[in-house]
Design a protein around this motif. Structure first.
Motif, PDB file in Angstrom:
ATOM      1  N   UNK A  63       0.825  -1.235  -0.107  1.00 23.82           N
ATOM      2  CA  UNK A  63       0.016  -0.042  -0.123  1.00 23.82           C
ATOM      3  C   UNK A  63       0.750   1.065  -0.010  1.00 23.82           C
ATOM      4  N   UNK A  64       0.576   1.997  -0.858  1.00 18.06           N
ATOM      5  CA  UNK A  64       1.513   3.271  -0.947  1.00 18.06           C
ATOM      6  C   UNK A  64       0.670   4.564  -0.835  1.00 18.06           C
ATOM      7  N   UNK A  65       1.410   5.311   0.116  1.00 11.56           N
ATOM      8  CA  UNK A  65       0.498   6.799   0.484  1.00 11.56           C
ATOM      9  C   UNK A  65       1.351   7.682  -0.288  1.00 11.56           C
ATOM     10  N   UNK A  66       0.746   8.493  -0.789  1.00  6.99           N
ATOM     11  CA  UNK A  66       1.350   9.746  -1.450  1.00  6.99           C
ATOM     12  C   UNK A  66       1.071  11.113  -0.319  1.00  6.99           C
ATOM     13  N   UNK A  67       2.184  11.513   0.099  1.00 13.33           N
ATOM     14  CA  UNK A  67       2.087  12.738   1.095  1.00 13.33           C
ATOM     15  C   UNK A  67       1.879  14.072   0.393  1.00 13.33           C
ATOM     16  N   UNK A  93       6.076   3.620   0.752  1.00 16.38           N
ATOM     17  CA  UNK A  93       5.529   2.159   0.588  1.00 16.38           C
ATOM     18  C   UNK A  93       5.329   1.614   1.610  1.00 16.38           C
ATOM     19  N   UNK A  94       4.165   0.942   1.952  1.00 18.68           N
ATOM     20  CA  UNK A  94       4.071   0.143   3.253  1.00 18.68           C
ATOM     21  C   UNK A  94       3.676  -1.237   2.817  1.00 18.68           C
ATOM     22  N   UNK A  95       4.514  -2.307   3.255  1.00 16.89           N
ATOM     23  CA  UNK A  95       4.328  -3.579   2.656  1.00 16.89           C
ATOM     24  C   UNK A  95       3.733  -4.277   3.635  1.00 16.89           C
ATOM     25  N   UNK A  96       2.740  -5.255   3.173  1.00 21.14           N
ATOM     26  CA  UNK A  96       1.951  -6.232   4.211  1.00 21.14           C
ATOM     27  C   UNK A  96       2.790  -7.469   3.914  1.00 21.14           C
ATOM     28  N   UNK A  97       3.550  -7.813   4.945  1.00 23.23           N
ATOM     29  CA  UNK A  97       4.469  -9.131   4.842  1.00 23.23           C
ATOM     30  C   UNK A  97       4.336  -9.727   6.064  1.00 23.23           C
ATOM     31  N   UNK A 117      -2.959  10.818  -2.446  1.00 23.93           N
ATOM     32  CA  UNK A 117      -3.175   9.360  -3.081  1.00 23.93           C
ATOM     33  C   UNK A 117      -2.880   8.331  -2.278  1.00 23.93           C
ATOM     34  N   UNK A 118      -3.837   7.228  -2.304  1.00 26.75           N
ATOM     35  CA  UNK A 118      -3.690   5.975  -1.756  1.00 26.75           C
ATOM     36  C   UNK A 118      -3.580   4.917  -2.912  1.00 26.75           C
ATOM     37  N   UNK A 119      -2.549   4.048  -2.956  1.00 29.36           N
ATOM     38  CA  UNK A 119      -2.650   3.091  -4.080  1.00 29.36           C
ATOM     39  C   UNK A 119      -2.177   1.903  -3.424  1.00 29.36           C
ATOM     40  N   UNK A 120      -2.968   0.790  -3.917  1.00 28.04           N
ATOM     41  CA  UNK A 120      -2.978  -0.427  -3.442  1.00 28.04           C
ATOM     42  C   UNK A 120      -2.382  -1.572  -4.614  1.00 28.04           C
ATOM     43  N   UNK A 121      -1.765  -2.465  -4.042  1.00 35.44           N
ATOM     44  CA  UNK A 121      -1.242  -3.520  -5.102  1.00 35.44           C
ATOM     45  C   UNK A 121      -1.564  -4.958  -4.504  1.00 35.44           C
ATOM     46  N   UNK A 122      -1.913  -5.774  -5.391  1.00 35.60           N
ATOM     47  CA  UNK A 122      -2.394  -7.102  -4.768  1.00 35.60           C
ATOM     48  C   UNK A 122      -1.758  -8.296  -5.474  1.00 35.60           C
ATOM     49  N   UNK A 123      -1.533  -9.409  -4.838  1.00 37.92           N
ATOM     50  CA  UNK A 123      -1.415 -10.586  -5.587  1.00 37.92           C
ATOM     51  C   UNK A 123      -2.645 -11.133  -6.373  1.00 37.92           C
ATOM     52  N   UNK A 124      -2.438 -12.059  -7.239  1.00 38.84           N
ATOM     53  CA  UNK A 124      -3.666 -12.675  -7.645  1.00 38.84           C
ATOM     54  C   UNK A 124      -4.119 -13.613  -6.413  1.00 38.84           C
ATOM     55  N   UNK A 125      -5.308 -13.678  -6.442  1.00 44.60           N
ATOM     56  CA  UNK A 125      -6.055 -14.311  -4.995  1.00 44.60           C
ATOM     57  C   UNK A 125      -5.741 -15.964  -5.100  1.00 44.60           C
TER      58      UNK A 125
END
Length: 412
Positions: A227-231, A276-280, A308-316
């Motif tokens: 998840x990316x935050x644009x400041x 960039x905030x990584x969900x790990x 802006x908030x941007x979200x990236x995903x893996x294929x479920x």
């Protein structure tokens, strides 16, 4: 400290730096001399004075001697926790973590440059038996995916690629709009516009609140990885200091776990930065949110601004390597998993081997793995009820039950 329990620093039983050794980022570390499966770490705070210095402290555990290469257990110590003299602060590692080194560190942006001593009157570490925690060898890698346990064999599963979610038009909300203006609406943070000037109308902005928050509904569950935050880039960017990104299945954002660590002062100091905030590990989520506690920025400067908030995903299908059909259809070939899951289901076609209460799905999973007769279990999130069954995946039947998770365990 790891000597004997005493919470008065004048008795010489608490560790503290000297007054000449104020540090920008103080830390403490213990070498356990071997790897252990850690489940809980307890910090005993100072009881006579200055207990508030522990505000913002981060507990880390891992295999690296360099503590900043190890992941954090739980969330940082809060101001409320640090406000209690002599408190025993329990930090839960959920899922448990394999670690040789346990550490505590604190960034001075929370407590102030001239009051950044790290004082610990005792550190206590609790572990699970290694053989029960892992039930495996070094060839296996255990990954906990927000209640979904997947047992991978190295090189037998494909590496996954992140793809961006299109958030434009999705429902966004926030605690309040600055001056009740549509100019600062929550939707500005998902409009696809990366302009970082608030004056140009491309950023969301809350009103003044003790604990402001922003949220977007992704409309369905996704497997989120980053998840990316644009400041903000024109002014006020430092307000993002301390912001927490959460992702999960709950509409109430405070029931969802945090991804990564809160935004630091150094990160927030860069105007217009893409943070960039990584969900790990990756997290199954429908809701993504950002919130900020006023104790970091001050009661009168606690606006939450997001350009802006941007979200990236893996294929479920790649992230889980399964669907419900895999559980109920025994003809499906299962080569990569030890655990498959129903969401909001309970097992209905068998009597349980036993019924116990566990604090998390991970602990329920470990109890099943320890029982050679157990092939499946269900776990009720609200009560902690864990029921073990000898029913195999192909014979499993489940009915709807809110807040219940059903797992089928694949052995061998």
């Amino acid at each position: 400290m790891v000597d004997a329990l005493n919470i008065v620093i004048t008795d010489g039983r608490c560790m503290q730096q000297t007054t000449e050794s104020y540090n920008v980022h103080p830390w403490w570390k213990v070498d356990l001399e071997a790897n252990h499966c850690l489940g809980r770490i307890t910090l005993v705070n100072r009881g006579d004075d200055r207990n508030e210095r522990l505000n913002g402290a981060v507990v880390r555990a891992g295999i690296h001697n360099d503590i900043f290469n190890n992941a954090a257990c739980g969330l940082p110590v809060t101001r409320d926790q640090a406000s209690i003299p002599g408190a025993h602060l329990q930090i839960v590692c959920d899922p448990p973590v394999i670690a040789r080194y346990v550490s505590v560190d604190d960034d001075f942006h929370v407590n102030g440059e001239w009051d950044n001593l790290l004082t610990l009157c005792e550190v206590m570490v609790e572990e699970y038996p290694m053989e029960d925690c892992l039930q495996t060898t070094e060839k296996n890698l255990l990954i906990f995916l927000f209640g979904i346990l997947v047992w991978f064999y190295p090189l037998s599963c494909l590496c996954l690629d992140l793809t961006a979610l299109d958030l434009h038009g999705m429902q966004a909300s926030q605690i309040s709009d600055y001056e009740n203006s549509k100019f600062s609406a929550a939707s500005r943070a998902v409009d696809g516009n990366l302009n970082t000037s608030y004056a140009d109308g491309s950023c969301s902005n809350t009103g003044y609140n003790a604990h402001p928050w922003w949220k977007v509904d992704l409309e369905a569950n996704h497997c989120l990885g980053r998840i990316t935050l644009v400041n903000r880039g024109d002014a006020g960017n430092e307000r993002l200091n301390g912001a927490v990104v959460r992702a999960g299945i709950h509409n109430d954002i405070f029931n969802n776990a945090a991804c990564g660590l809160p935004v630091t002062r150094d990160q927030a100091s860069i105007p217009g930065a893409h943070l960039q905030i990584v969900c790990d590990p990756p997290v199954i989520a429908r809701y993504v949110s950002v919130d900020d506690d006023f104790h970091v920025n001050g009661e009168w400067d606690n606006l939450l601004t997001l350009c802006e908030v941007m979200v990236e995903e893996y294929p479920m299908e790649d992230c889980l390597q399964t669907t419900i059909a895999m559980i109920v259809n025994p003809s499906v070939s299962i080569t990569c998993l030890s655990t498959l899951m129903f969401v909001d289901k309970e097992i209905t076609n068998a009597r349980p081997l036993s019924v116990v209460h566990m604090k998390s799905p991970m602990q329920c999973f470990m109890r099943c793995k320890m029982n050679n007769e157990c092939w499946s279990f269900d776990y009720v999130m609200t009560s902690g009820q864990c029921r073990l069954y000898d029913v195999k995946a192909g014979d499993l039947k489940a009915d709807d039950q809110p807040d219940c998770l059903v797992y089928a365990v694949v052995r061998g």
